[in-house]
Design an enzyme around this catalytic site. Structure first.
Site, PDB file in Angstrom:
ATOM      1  CD1 TRP A 194      15.341  55.625  50.923  1.00 12.42           C
ATOM      2  CD2 TRP A 194      14.620  53.987  49.614  1.00 12.42           C
ATOM      3  NE1 TRP A 194      14.002  55.826  50.713  1.00 12.42           N
ATOM      4  CE2 TRP A 194      13.535  54.824  49.904  1.00 12.42           C
ATOM      5  CE3 TRP A 194      14.407  52.874  48.806  1.00 12.42           C
ATOM      6  CZ2 TRP A 194      12.251  54.573  49.422  1.00 12.42           C
ATOM      7  CZ3 TRP A 194      13.140  52.639  48.331  1.00 12.42           C
ATOM      8  CH2 TRP A 194      12.079  53.482  48.636  1.00 12.42           C
TER       9      TRP A 194
ATOM     10  CB  THR B 210       6.855  42.287  47.775  1.00  8.31           C
ATOM     11  OG1 THR B 210       7.914  41.331  47.640  1.00  8.31           O
ATOM     12  CG2 THR B 210       7.365  43.655  47.337  1.00  8.31           C
TER      13      THR B 210
ATOM     14  CG  LEU C 151       4.545  47.597  42.458  1.00  7.00           C
ATOM     15  CD1 LEU C 151       3.859  46.263  42.250  1.00  7.00           C
ATOM     16  CD2 LEU C 151       6.056  47.409  42.458  1.00  7.00           C
TER      17      LEU C 151
ATOM     18  CB  CYS D  44       0.387  41.393   9.313  1.00  4.51           C
ATOM     19  SG  CYS D  44      -0.491  42.896   8.829  1.00  4.51           S
TER      20      CYS D  44
ATOM     21  CD  GLU E 273       4.524  46.430   7.301  1.00  6.24           C
ATOM     22  OE1 GLU E 273       4.929  45.265   7.383  1.00  6.24           O
ATOM     23  OE2 GLU E 273       3.901  47.005   8.219  1.00  6.24           O
TER      24      GLU E 273
ATOM     25  N   GLY F 197      10.141  38.976  46.026  1.00  6.88           N
ATOM     26  CA  GLY F 197      11.081  38.524  47.041  1.00  6.88           C
ATOM     27  C   GLY F 197      11.803  37.249  46.652  1.00  6.88           C
TER      28      GLY F 197
END
Length: 365
Positions: free
Chosen positions: A176, A202, A210, A81, A58, A296
């Protein structure tokens, strides 16, 4: 153009589109877009919230005004808000602008706002219409809404498997299963999340990075949950120049002498048990709206049982691994009747080369 010829749904959909432009960058805030028309129904401004600490939708729309908004209409996908945070209350700007009508798609679930913003607008003599394009707005902000209502992060569980439902060979090898296209998608897919969660097993077996490979800046928080703290002293996750890392450990089962293996740049928190709900609550408090579980079978199953998972996505490769002892993505739920099994809804299927992805929800939000 006269106001009575204005297509209200068209402009709310425009506000929702604008909101989506901040989809991966606004946490812990919601995705919000705003559109302003003058009293004749002509577009005079629009805006969206891009990042926490930056102007709300806004406010941006008012900053971008081409002409006076007095007597005009505003469309916003989430209730404005009415509290002072990092930025001033948006309701005050709406009221002082002289706008006479506001179309709001959904109420804000944040208790500091929830219904109070709408009440203030009505008390100021502004006509408020609530519920336009509600379904689309709920879907866009489902993670933010979930975190505010449940005090847990919205969880998505992801795994890759063969067509016969295996995630690795008996010896643990899995590189893979899926093709390059699927793996590349997973990296960019991570950019949708505020945190990525794995278990200690893992980390020990895969030593993952990651990260989104640069698709998001900053990268999602990397979270390791461990019952033992027996983590390797050398790990890609200990390089905090790439992304922040948090280790959460079960204090009732862990050997705290292993804490010396973890570099000082890595944050550490302890919890009282191995219940994944504790992880989800910690991340919610940190402002993580949406988190990705790449763990896992045991942790994944526990996360489902504790209602930490709202969606699943699996990548399926046209390969057969076979073998009763080869790894499956989940542990035993101990179902004894077919009418007790978990059913997914809102299924979406996509192809990536020869691979397939299937996404589903545990329940409609």
């Amino acid at each position: 153009m006269s106001e009575k010829n204005v297509s209200h749904k068209k402009w709310m959909k425009r506000a929702i589109f604008l909101a989506s432009l901040g989809k991966n960058t606004t946490s812990p805030n919601p995705n919000v877009g705003a559109v302003i028309l003058d009293k004749y129904g002509n577009l005079i401004s629009e805006g969206f919230h891009f990042k926490a600490g930056m102007p709300h939708a806004e406010a941006m729309a008012f900053n971008n005004l081409k002409k006076d908004a007095k007597g005009g209409i505003m469309y916003v996908n989430l209730e404005p808000c009415c509290h002072q945070g990092k930025t001033p209350p948006c309701v005050d700007k709406v009221i002082s602008s002289g706008i006479k009508k506001v179309y709001i798609s959904i109420e804000d679930p944040d208790k500091r706002v929830s219904g109070k913003g709408i009440k203030l607008l009505k008390e100021a003599g502004i006509q408020v219409n609530l519920g336009l394009c509600k379904k689309e707005s709920l879907d866009l902000n489902k993670a933010f809404i979930h975190r505010n209502i449940t005090k847990k992060s919205f969880g998505v569980l992801k795994w890759a498997m063969s067509i016969d439902g295996r995630i690795a060979l008996k010896n643990g090898k899995s590189k893979w299963i899926t093709n390059d296209e699927s793996r590349s998608l997973v990296h960019s897919f991570r950019a949708e999340f505020d945190a990525i969660i794995i278990g200690g097993n893992t980390l020990r077996k895969d030593n993952p990075f990651l990260t989104s490979r640069g698709s998001k800046n900053p990268e999602p928080l990397r979270v390791v949950f461990t019952k033992s703290l027996d983590l390797p002293s050398d790990s890609h996750l200990w390089d905090c120049s790439k992304a922040k890392t948090l280790v959460i450990y079960n204090s009732s089962t862990s050997n705290e002498s292993y804490l010396s293996r973890i570099p000082e740049c890595v944050e550490v928190e302890k919890v009282s048990s191995d219940n994944p709900e504790l992880i989800s609550k910690i991340l919610a408090k940190r402002g993580c709206n949406k988190v990705l579980w790449e763990c896992g079978p045991r942790l994944a199953t526990a996360a489902i049982k504790s209602n930490c998972i709202q969606e699943v996505i699996t990548f399926i490769a046209p390969k057969i691994l076979g073998g009763e002892n080869n790894m499956s993505p989940l542990s035993d739920f101990e179902f004894r009747e077919m009418d007790k099994v978990i059913k997914l809804s809102d299924l979406r299927v996509r192809l990536f080369g020869n691979d397939m992805s299937v996404k589903g929800s545990f329940k409609n939000f």
